[in-house]
Design an enzyme around this catalytic site. Structure first.
Site, mmCIF file in Angstrom:
data_model
loop_
_atom_site.group_PDB
_atom_site.id
_atom_site.type_symbol
_atom_site.label_atom_id
_atom_site.label_comp_id
_atom_site.label_asym_id
_atom_site.label_seq_id
_atom_site.Cartn_x
_atom_site.Cartn_y
_atom_site.Cartn_z
ATOM 1 N N ASP A 29 0.821 -1.220 0.000
ATOM 2 C CA ASP A 29 0.000 0.000 0.000
ATOM 3 C C ASP A 29 0.860 1.277 0.000
ATOM 4 O O ASP A 29 1.951 1.287 0.567
ATOM 5 C CB ASP A 29 -0.905 -0.010 1.243
ATOM 6 C CG ASP A 29 -2.002 1.024 1.152
ATOM 7 O OD1 ASP A 29 -2.275 1.533 0.049
ATOM 8 O OD2 ASP A 29 -2.602 1.338 2.200
ATOM 9 N N ASN A 77 -10.729 -3.230 -6.031
ATOM 10 C CA ASN A 77 -9.904 -2.296 -6.824
ATOM 11 C C ASN A 77 -10.467 -2.014 -8.221
ATOM 12 O O ASN A 77 -10.030 -1.070 -8.884
ATOM 13 C CB ASN A 77 -8.459 -2.807 -6.937
ATOM 14 C CG ASN A 77 -7.653 -2.633 -5.658
ATOM 15 O OD1 ASN A 77 -6.717 -3.382 -5.401
ATOM 16 N ND2 ASN A 77 -8.010 -1.647 -4.840
HETATM 17 C C1 FPP Z 1 -2.214 -0.014 -3.194
HETATM 18 O O1 FPP Z 1 -1.687 1.311 -3.171
HETATM 19 C C2 FPP Z 1 -1.658 -0.721 -4.350
HETATM 20 C C3 FPP Z 1 -2.398 -1.352 -5.315
HETATM 21 C C4 FPP Z 1 -3.861 -1.390 -5.306
HETATM 22 C C5 FPP Z 1 -1.745 -1.994 -6.478
HETATM 23 C C6 FPP Z 1 -0.486 -2.743 -6.178
HETATM 24 C C7 FPP Z 1 0.186 -3.036 -7.453
HETATM 25 C C8 FPP Z 1 1.504 -3.081 -7.656
HETATM 26 C C9 FPP Z 1 2.501 -2.935 -6.581
HETATM 27 C C10 FPP Z 1 2.057 -3.250 -9.030
HETATM 28 C C11 FPP Z 1 1.822 -4.556 -9.706
HETATM 29 C C12 FPP Z 1 2.139 -5.760 -8.892
HETATM 30 C C13 FPP Z 1 2.967 -6.765 -9.235
HETATM 31 C C14 FPP Z 1 2.924 -8.005 -8.416
HETATM 32 C C15 FPP Z 1 3.906 -6.702 -10.379
HETATM 33 P P1 FPP Z 1 -2.686 2.525 -3.403
HETATM 34 O O2 FPP Z 1 -2.789 2.785 -4.860
HETATM 35 O O3 FPP Z 1 -3.985 2.258 -2.735
HETATM 36 O O4 FPP Z 1 -1.916 3.701 -2.692
HETATM 37 P P2 FPP Z 1 -2.566 4.928 -1.931
HETATM 38 O O5 FPP Z 1 -3.310 4.375 -0.736
HETATM 39 O O6 FPP Z 1 -1.382 5.738 -1.526
HETATM 40 O O7 FPP Z 1 -3.457 5.629 -2.899
#
Ligand code: FPP
Length: 249
Positions: A29, A77
């Site tokens: 996250d 998501n």
């Molecule tokens: C949460 O941060 C993250 C996600 C919903 C996506 C995670 C995806 C990756 C790390 C990239 C692809 C994965 C792999 C395995 C190659 P957020 O977007 O909710 O962050 P925020 O809370 O700061 O908005």
């Protein structure tokens, strides 16, 4: 005297590599906030987060961790803007193509937790191929949670069990926790010992609800793209200072 000890208070970040947790699970996250702080689009944060995932997954294999599970895309998501969803799917595709290319060298077993059917046929095929090629590898297993939600997993498990009962393959009067575990995406994988959530949020967000019943939790304010081997050391060291009683004394 403060009423509460600091959540992750720890004497040091020194890790005893002979006593690693068997299974670490991570909620990746903070990508969006990492990008915002730099004036970049959220997708840049996910790209940086994917790099961090590569670094941490490689390191977990190096130190001899048995299982690493990461939350890459939740059942919720899909509510994000289409552009962001496509960017995350694109990063996954890129990662899987690389992983397939390096499998002979890395020998990491890969699994996917979640209902893959809403993914594009190409991405589904890549997941299937990755799973198939790596299924005999021993050593580190990386589980990527994709279109995964803990409640969704439990409902699917309950429905599959009910179906088995109706077909006479299961006894509705007797069900153990181990048996029910076989109906979950995580079948065959031991429960996580340590669940890490970066980015300062103090919640589970529908991640491994069944499996984390007795997990130790480690929260840090560091955003996922900034998470490093040193941060992992801190989390493992904190875990190694916990006393796990599993409901006993
Ligand atoms: C949460 O941060 C993250 C996600 C919903 C996506 C995670 C995806 C990756 C790390 C990239 C692809 C994965 C792999 C395995 C190659 P957020 O977007 O909710 O962050 P925020 O809370 O700061 O908005």
């Amino acid at each position: 005297m403060p009423l509460f000890k600091r959540r992750n208070a720890q004497p040091s970040a020194e890790v005893d590599f002979t006593k690693l947790p068997r299974h670490i699970a991570i909620i990746m996250d903070g990508n969006g906030r990492w990008a915002k702080k730099r004036g970049l689009p959220r997708t840049a944060g996910h790209a940086a987060g994917a790099e961090t995932f590569r670094t941490i997954a490689t390191y977990c294999k190096e130190i001899g961790l048995d299982y690493l599970t990461v939350y890459a895309f939740s059942t919720e998501n899909w509510k994000r803007p289409q552009e962001e969803v496509s960017a995350i799917m694109g990063l996954l595709k890129k990662y899987l193509l690389e992983a397939i290319g390096q499998m002979e060298r890395d020998k990491v077993k890969m699994e996917f937790f979640g209902d893959l059917s809403p993914l594009t046929p190409e991405l589904q095929e890549l997941c299937q191929r990755t799973r198939e090629i790596s299924k005999h590898y021993e050593g580190c297993q990386v589980n990527i949670c994709l279109n995964y939600g803990g409640r969704d997993e439990l409902l699917r498990g309950a429905m599959a069990y009910a179906k088995d009962c109706m077909e006479g393959k299961a006894d509705p009067n007797h069900l153990t926790q181990d048996q029910f575990g076989q109906y979950l995406f995580s079948r065959g994988v031991p429960d996580p010992d340590l669940v890490i959530r970066p980015s300062g949020e103090l919640r589970l967000s529908n991640f491994l609800l069944w499996q984390s019943a007795y997990a130790e939790f480690y929260f840090t304010d560091v955003l996922w793209p900034d998470f490093s081997k040193e941060e992992l050391h801190k989390a493992i060291a904190a875990y190694q200072h916990r006393s796990r009683r599993f409901g006993g004394v």
